[in-house]
Design a protein around this motif. Structure first.
Motif, PDB file in Angstrom:
ATOM      1  N   TYR A  18       0.819  -1.206   0.000  1.00 38.78           N
ATOM      2  CA  TYR A  18       0.000   0.000   0.000  1.00 38.78           C
ATOM      3  C   TYR A  18       0.855   1.260   0.000  1.00 38.78           C
ATOM      4  N   LYS A  19       1.994   1.212   0.690  1.00 38.75           N
ATOM      5  CA  LYS A  19       2.907   2.359   0.661  1.00 38.75           C
ATOM      6  C   LYS A  19       3.409   2.587  -0.759  1.00 38.75           C
ATOM      7  N   LYS A  20       3.670   1.511  -1.475  1.00 41.03           N
ATOM      8  CA  LYS A  20       4.136   1.632  -2.861  1.00 41.03           C
ATOM      9  C   LYS A  20       3.033   2.210  -3.753  1.00 41.03           C
ATOM     10  N   ILE A  21       1.813   1.731  -3.592  1.00 43.07           N
ATOM     11  CA  ILE A  21       0.690   2.267  -4.369  1.00 43.07           C
ATOM     12  C   ILE A  21       0.524   3.760  -4.075  1.00 43.07           C
ATOM     13  N   PHE A  22       0.629   4.126  -2.810  1.00 43.91           N
ATOM     14  CA  PHE A  22       0.522   5.526  -2.394  1.00 43.91           C
ATOM     15  C   PHE A  22       1.583   6.373  -3.090  1.00 43.91           C
ATOM     16  N   SER A  23       2.840   5.975  -2.987  1.00 39.11           N
ATOM     17  CA  SER A  23       3.916   6.792  -3.570  1.00 39.11           C
ATOM     18  C   SER A  23       3.836   6.823  -5.098  1.00 39.11           C
ATOM     19  N   GLN A  24       3.429   5.728  -5.735  1.00 39.92           N
ATOM     20  CA  GLN A  24       3.265   5.723  -7.185  1.00 39.92           C
ATOM     21  C   GLN A  24       2.124   6.646  -7.611  1.00 39.92           C
ATOM     22  N   THR A  25       1.060   6.678  -6.825  1.00 40.17           N
ATOM     23  CA  THR A  25      -0.070   7.561  -7.126  1.00 40.17           C
ATOM     24  C   THR A  25       0.357   9.021  -7.038  1.00 40.17           C
ATOM     25  N   VAL A  26       1.089   9.366  -5.987  1.00 37.75           N
ATOM     26  CA  VAL A  26       1.599  10.731  -5.839  1.00 37.75           C
ATOM     27  C   VAL A  26       2.453  11.092  -7.053  1.00 37.75           C
ATOM     28  N   LYS A  27       3.341  10.193  -7.445  1.00 33.40           N
ATOM     29  CA  LYS A  27       4.233  10.443  -8.587  1.00 33.40           C
ATOM     30  C   LYS A  27       3.428  10.660  -9.875  1.00 33.40           C
ATOM     31  N   LYS A  28       2.439   9.824 -10.133  1.00 34.05           N
ATOM     32  CA  LYS A  28       1.635   9.957 -11.348  1.00 34.05           C
ATOM     33  C   LYS A  28       0.880  11.284 -11.373  1.00 34.05           C
ATOM     34  N   ILE A  29       0.371  11.704 -10.228  1.00 39.02           N
ATOM     35  CA  ILE A  29      -0.340  12.979 -10.172  1.00 39.02           C
ATOM     36  C   ILE A  29       0.627  14.131 -10.423  1.00 39.02           C
ATOM     37  N   ARG A  30       1.791  14.076  -9.815  1.00 40.41           N
ATOM     38  CA  ARG A  30       2.791  15.137 -10.027  1.00 40.41           C
ATOM     39  C   ARG A  30       3.210  15.233 -11.491  1.00 40.41           C
ATOM     40  N   GLU A  31       3.258  14.084 -12.164  1.00 41.17           N
ATOM     41  CA  GLU A  31       3.638  14.046 -13.581  1.00 41.17           C
ATOM     42  C   GLU A  31       2.447  14.271 -14.506  1.00 41.17           C
ATOM     43  N   ARG A  32       1.286  14.528 -13.925  1.00 43.25           N
ATOM     44  CA  ARG A  32       0.038  14.752 -14.674  1.00 43.25           C
ATOM     45  C   ARG A  32      -0.320  13.562 -15.558  1.00 43.25           C
ATOM     46  N   LYS A  33      -0.105  12.375 -15.013  1.00 45.68           N
ATOM     47  CA  LYS A  33      -0.411  11.125 -15.709  1.00 45.68           C
ATOM     48  C   LYS A  33      -1.489  10.334 -14.989  1.00 45.68           C
ATOM     49  N   TYR A  34      -2.316  11.014 -14.214  1.00 42.87           N
ATOM     50  CA  TYR A  34      -3.361  10.352 -13.427  1.00 42.87           C
ATOM     51  C   TYR A  34      -4.708  10.939 -13.803  1.00 42.87           C
ATOM     52  N   ASP A  35      -5.644  10.092 -14.164  1.00 43.22           N
ATOM     53  CA  ASP A  35      -6.981  10.518 -14.551  1.00 43.22           C
ATOM     54  C   ASP A  35      -7.888  10.499 -13.326  1.00 43.22           C
ATOM     55  N   LEU A  36      -8.319  11.675 -12.889  1.00 46.74           N
ATOM     56  CA  LEU A  36      -9.187  11.768 -11.719  1.00 46.74           C
ATOM     57  C   LEU A  36     -10.626  11.443 -12.110  1.00 46.74           C
ATOM     58  N   GLN A  37     -11.071  10.259 -11.785  1.00 41.08           N
ATOM     59  CA  GLN A  37     -12.454   9.848 -12.019  1.00 41.08           C
ATOM     60  C   GLN A  37     -13.128   9.728 -10.655  1.00 41.08           C
ATOM     61  N   ILE A  38     -14.028  10.638 -10.347  1.00 37.56           N
ATOM     62  CA  ILE A  38     -14.690  10.678  -9.049  1.00 37.56           C
ATOM     63  C   ILE A  38     -15.454   9.375  -8.835  1.00 37.56           C
ATOM     64  N   GLY A  39     -15.301   8.801  -7.646  1.00 33.67           N
ATOM     65  CA  GLY A  39     -16.014   7.575  -7.301  1.00 33.67           C
ATOM     66  C   GLY A  39     -15.072   6.524  -6.734  1.00 33.67           C
ATOM     67  N   GLU A  40     -15.542   5.283  -6.718  1.00 37.60           N
ATOM     68  CA  GLU A  40     -14.787   4.171  -6.149  1.00 37.60           C
ATOM     69  C   GLU A  40     -14.412   3.171  -7.233  1.00 37.60           C
ATOM     70  N   THR A  41     -13.165   2.721  -7.181  1.00 36.97           N
ATOM     71  CA  THR A  41     -12.695   1.669  -8.076  1.00 36.97           C
ATOM     72  C   THR A  41     -12.172   0.531  -7.208  1.00 36.97           C
ATOM     73  N   GLU A  42     -12.747  -0.640  -7.364  1.00 40.05           N
ATOM     74  CA  GLU A  42     -12.319  -1.800  -6.590  1.00 40.05           C
ATOM     75  C   GLU A  42     -11.176  -2.504  -7.308  1.00 40.05           C
ATOM     76  N   LYS A  43     -10.116  -2.786  -6.563  1.00 38.74           N
ATOM     77  CA  LYS A  43      -8.971  -3.550  -7.057  1.00 38.74           C
ATOM     78  C   LYS A  43      -8.972  -4.893  -6.325  1.00 38.74           C
ATOM     79  N   ASP A  44      -7.945  -5.716  -6.550  1.00 36.75           N
ATOM     80  CA  ASP A  44      -7.884  -7.033  -5.918  1.00 36.75           C
ATOM     81  C   ASP A  44      -7.986  -6.964  -4.395  1.00 36.75           C
TER      82      ASP A  44
END
Length: 116
Positions: A18-44
């Motif tokens: 989860y720490k890795k997912i967190f830091s990767q998410t921060v990185k993608k947002i900083r690089e403007r490579k993250y699509d903000l879709q409001i709502g919930e997405t279920e993963k494994d």
């Protein structure tokens, strides 16, 4: 037991993931490579929950499935509060984009941002 004590006592397996997912998410947002879709997405084994009304910001929450019910309870009971450690990763539509990882301690999440 109050809601903050419940959070302090929650046990999350595989925190490193989860720490890795967190830091990767921060990185993608900083690089403007993250699509903000409001709502919930279920993963494994977790959810990505994106809000756009909390504290006049976008919030991208990484929520382990084992903490989901407590997250939902806190989301409802304290709608204008931080739900744990949060970092500002960018801006969109004149609003901050904040990332959090629910149920993981602040110090290890902060450190995960500096790991290569």
């Amino acid at each position: 037991m109050n809601i903050w004590n419940k959070l302090a006592n929650i046990h999350i397996e595989n925190k490193e993931k989860y720490k890795k997912i967190f830091s990767q998410t921060v990185k993608k947002i900083r690089e403007r490579k993250y699509d903000l879709q409001i709502g919930e997405t279920e993963k494994d084994d977790h959810y990505i929950i994106i809000e756009d009304k909390r504290m006049n910001s976008y919030f991208v929450h990484v929520v382990p499935k084992g903490a989901y019910s407590l997250f939902k309870e806190m989301q409802e009971k304290i709608p204008q509060s931080f739900l744990g450690f949060t970092v500002v990763a960018g801006k969109q539509n004149n609003k901050d984009i904040r990332v959090s990882c629910f149920g993981i301690d602040c110090s290890s999440l902060g450190k995960s941002l500096f790991k290569g």
